[in-house]
Design a protein around this motif. Structure first.
Motif, PDB file in Angstrom:
ATOM      1  N   UNK A  66     -37.108  27.770  -0.267  1.00 50.47           N
ATOM      2  CA  UNK A  66     -38.311  28.264   0.413  1.00 50.47           C
ATOM      3  C   UNK A  66     -38.362  27.989   1.907  1.00 50.47           C
ATOM      4  N   UNK A  67     -37.210  27.905   2.569  1.00 47.69           N
ATOM      5  CA  UNK A  67     -37.223  27.908   4.035  1.00 47.69           C
ATOM      6  C   UNK A  67     -37.105  29.351   4.518  1.00 47.69           C
ATOM      7  N   UNK A  68     -37.520  29.597   5.752  1.00 51.91           N
ATOM      8  CA  UNK A  68     -37.583  30.976   6.248  1.00 51.91           C
ATOM      9  C   UNK A  68     -36.220  31.672   6.233  1.00 51.91           C
ATOM     10  N   UNK A  69     -35.153  30.963   6.595  1.00 51.28           N
ATOM     11  CA  UNK A  69     -33.850  31.596   6.666  1.00 51.28           C
ATOM     12  C   UNK A  69     -33.378  32.074   5.293  1.00 51.28           C
ATOM     13  N   UNK A  70     -33.638  31.280   4.253  1.00 55.42           N
ATOM     14  CA  UNK A  70     -33.212  31.671   2.917  1.00 55.42           C
ATOM     15  C   UNK A  70     -34.130  32.738   2.335  1.00 55.42           C
ATOM     16  N   UNK A  71     -35.432  32.574   2.516  1.00 56.91           N
ATOM     17  CA  UNK A  71     -36.355  33.577   1.979  1.00 56.91           C
ATOM     18  C   UNK A  71     -36.153  34.947   2.627  1.00 56.91           C
ATOM     19  N   UNK A  72     -35.761  34.955   3.892  1.00 64.54           N
ATOM     20  CA  UNK A  72     -35.512  36.233   4.561  1.00 64.54           C
ATOM     21  C   UNK A  72     -34.445  37.027   3.819  1.00 64.54           C
ATOM     22  N   UNK A  73     -33.432  36.330   3.317  1.00 65.82           N
ATOM     23  CA  UNK A  73     -32.371  37.004   2.564  1.00 65.82           C
ATOM     24  C   UNK A  73     -32.853  37.627   1.274  1.00 65.82           C
ATOM     25  N   UNK A 105     -36.263  20.660  -0.883  1.00 61.26           N
ATOM     26  CA  UNK A 105     -35.849  21.482   0.252  1.00 61.26           C
ATOM     27  C   UNK A 105     -34.327  21.614   0.202  1.00 61.26           C
ATOM     28  N   UNK A 106     -33.838  22.835   0.088  1.00 62.40           N
ATOM     29  CA  UNK A 106     -32.403  23.063   0.049  1.00 62.40           C
ATOM     30  C   UNK A 106     -31.856  23.446   1.407  1.00 62.40           C
ATOM     31  N   UNK A 107     -30.529  23.574   1.509  1.00 64.55           N
ATOM     32  CA  UNK A 107     -29.922  23.986   2.778  1.00 64.55           C
ATOM     33  C   UNK A 107     -30.271  25.428   3.102  1.00 64.55           C
ATOM     34  N   UNK A 108     -30.033  25.808   4.343  1.00 65.51           N
ATOM     35  CA  UNK A 108     -30.369  27.173   4.765  1.00 65.51           C
ATOM     36  C   UNK A 108     -29.390  28.209   4.237  1.00 65.51           C
ATOM     37  N   UNK A 123     -33.664  23.797  12.799  1.00 63.73           N
ATOM     38  CA  UNK A 123     -34.765  22.839  12.926  1.00 63.73           C
ATOM     39  C   UNK A 123     -36.115  23.511  12.724  1.00 63.73           C
ATOM     40  N   UNK A 124     -36.278  24.684  13.274  1.00 64.82           N
ATOM     41  CA  UNK A 124     -37.545  25.391  13.126  1.00 64.82           C
ATOM     42  C   UNK A 124     -37.815  25.720  11.668  1.00 64.82           C
ATOM     43  N   UNK A 125     -36.767  26.154  10.933  1.00 61.73           N
ATOM     44  CA  UNK A 125     -36.943  26.509   9.522  1.00 61.73           C
ATOM     45  C   UNK A 125     -37.362  25.298   8.701  1.00 61.73           C
ATOM     46  N   UNK A 126     -36.713  24.142   8.933  1.00 61.86           N
ATOM     47  CA  UNK A 126     -37.052  22.949   8.181  1.00 61.86           C
ATOM     48  C   UNK A 126     -38.422  22.392   8.585  1.00 61.86           C
TER      49      UNK A 126
END
Length: 288
Positions: A66-73, A105-108, A123-126
């Motif tokens: 559920x970080x922005x970089x992963x959810x974007x995908x 919290x998982x990796x991006x 950093x912003x995503x986390x």
């Protein structure tokens, strides 16, 4: 950022796998499990509650991706806030005061060394995710299944301002002895780097079956005074008809707990292939 109030009686039993449990309830392969916090919350709370009933004293949240970089995908970035807040709310409901809630919290999924993403973007995503999980009422944050110490350090610096305890857990399944991260770091190296970064606990999850975690745990414990977090897989899976099949039984898994405790584990749970039956077997071994 202390974990002491949860460690008054060691070891602390955590939970098992979430993704495979949601798949048993209908989550499609390739579907983002975190989306079910909004689409099918009853199924998510059922998974969380099943671990509490099995004996978990710490449960996680369905927010690993559920970080922005992963959810974007997954086309879900617009629902980032709602997914994270719902993830904590669901686990708190299931815990009902019987277990602490540590937010996952998982990796991006992006490679820093390949230039797929910048340090500031990580950093912003986390930061964004951690602030939401803290707002939701998480007791601690667990950065899990990390493979790149550089990304982990950026994540730690991003999430520490929440004031919550921060645990970092790495995957050690590379190298000739299967005792290195994907980036080649040893347990001793990540223990030092994460200790210097100010985490509250260090650990290992995923990767190997539970036998392989015993020496990893011992090395982490010897390298730092921090509590050690261990969540092993239920062995290495066989792929049958396109699906992973894990052969180790809950009882066989639980039989390794005394060795893990001697190796210094403070938190013990399960990762891929484990389920509430594994946690119940561990509870009998630890608390009966």
């Amino acid at each position: 950022m202390s974990l002491e109030k949860w460690l008054s009686s060691k070891p602390v039993l955590t939970d098992g796998a979430w993704g495979t449990e949601l798949q048993r309830q209908g989550l499609a392969l390739g579907e983002c499990p975190d989306s079910w916090n909004l689409k099918n919350p009853d199924a998510v709370v059922a998974v969380a509650r099943s671990y509490v009933e099995a004996g978990s004293r710490v449960i996680l949240t369905n927010t690993f991706r559920s970080n922005r970089l992963t959810l974007t995908g997954h086309g879900l970035a617009s629902e980032l806030r709602e997914i994270n807040l719902a993830g904590v709310r669901i686990s708190r409901e299931a815990a009902s005061g019987r277990a602490a809630v540590f937010a996952s919290m998982g990796p991006t999924g992006k490679m820093l060394m390949m230039g797929e993403v910048s340090k500031s973007e990580i950093q912003q995503a986390f930061t964004e995710q951690a602030e939401l999980l803290a707002e939701g009422g998480a007791d601690a944050l667990i950065l899990e299944t990390m493979t790149d110490p550089a990304e982990a350090k950026l994540a730690v610096s991003a999430v520490r301002p929440t004031g919550l305890p921060v645990i970092v857990s790495f995957v050690f399944d590379s190298g000739k002895k299967k005792d290195r991260t994907m980036m080649g770091s040893s347990p001793e190296q990540v223990a030092k780097e994460m200790s210097d970064a100010g985490v509250s606990a260090i650990g290992a999850n995923c990767g190997l079956g539970i036998e392989g975690f015993i020496p990893i745990c011992a090395r982490l414990h010897a390298a730092t005074s921090l509590p050690v977090w261990i969540k092993a897989n239920a062995g290495l899976p066989e792929i049958i008809d396109g699906a992973p099949v894990y052969r180790i039984t809950p009882e066989n898994y639980a039989n390794h707990l005394p060795a893990l405790m001697r190796a210094g584990a403070s938190f013990i749970g399960g990762c891929c292939g484990t389920n509430p039956a594994f946690i119940a077997a561990c509870a009998r071994k630890l608390y009966s």
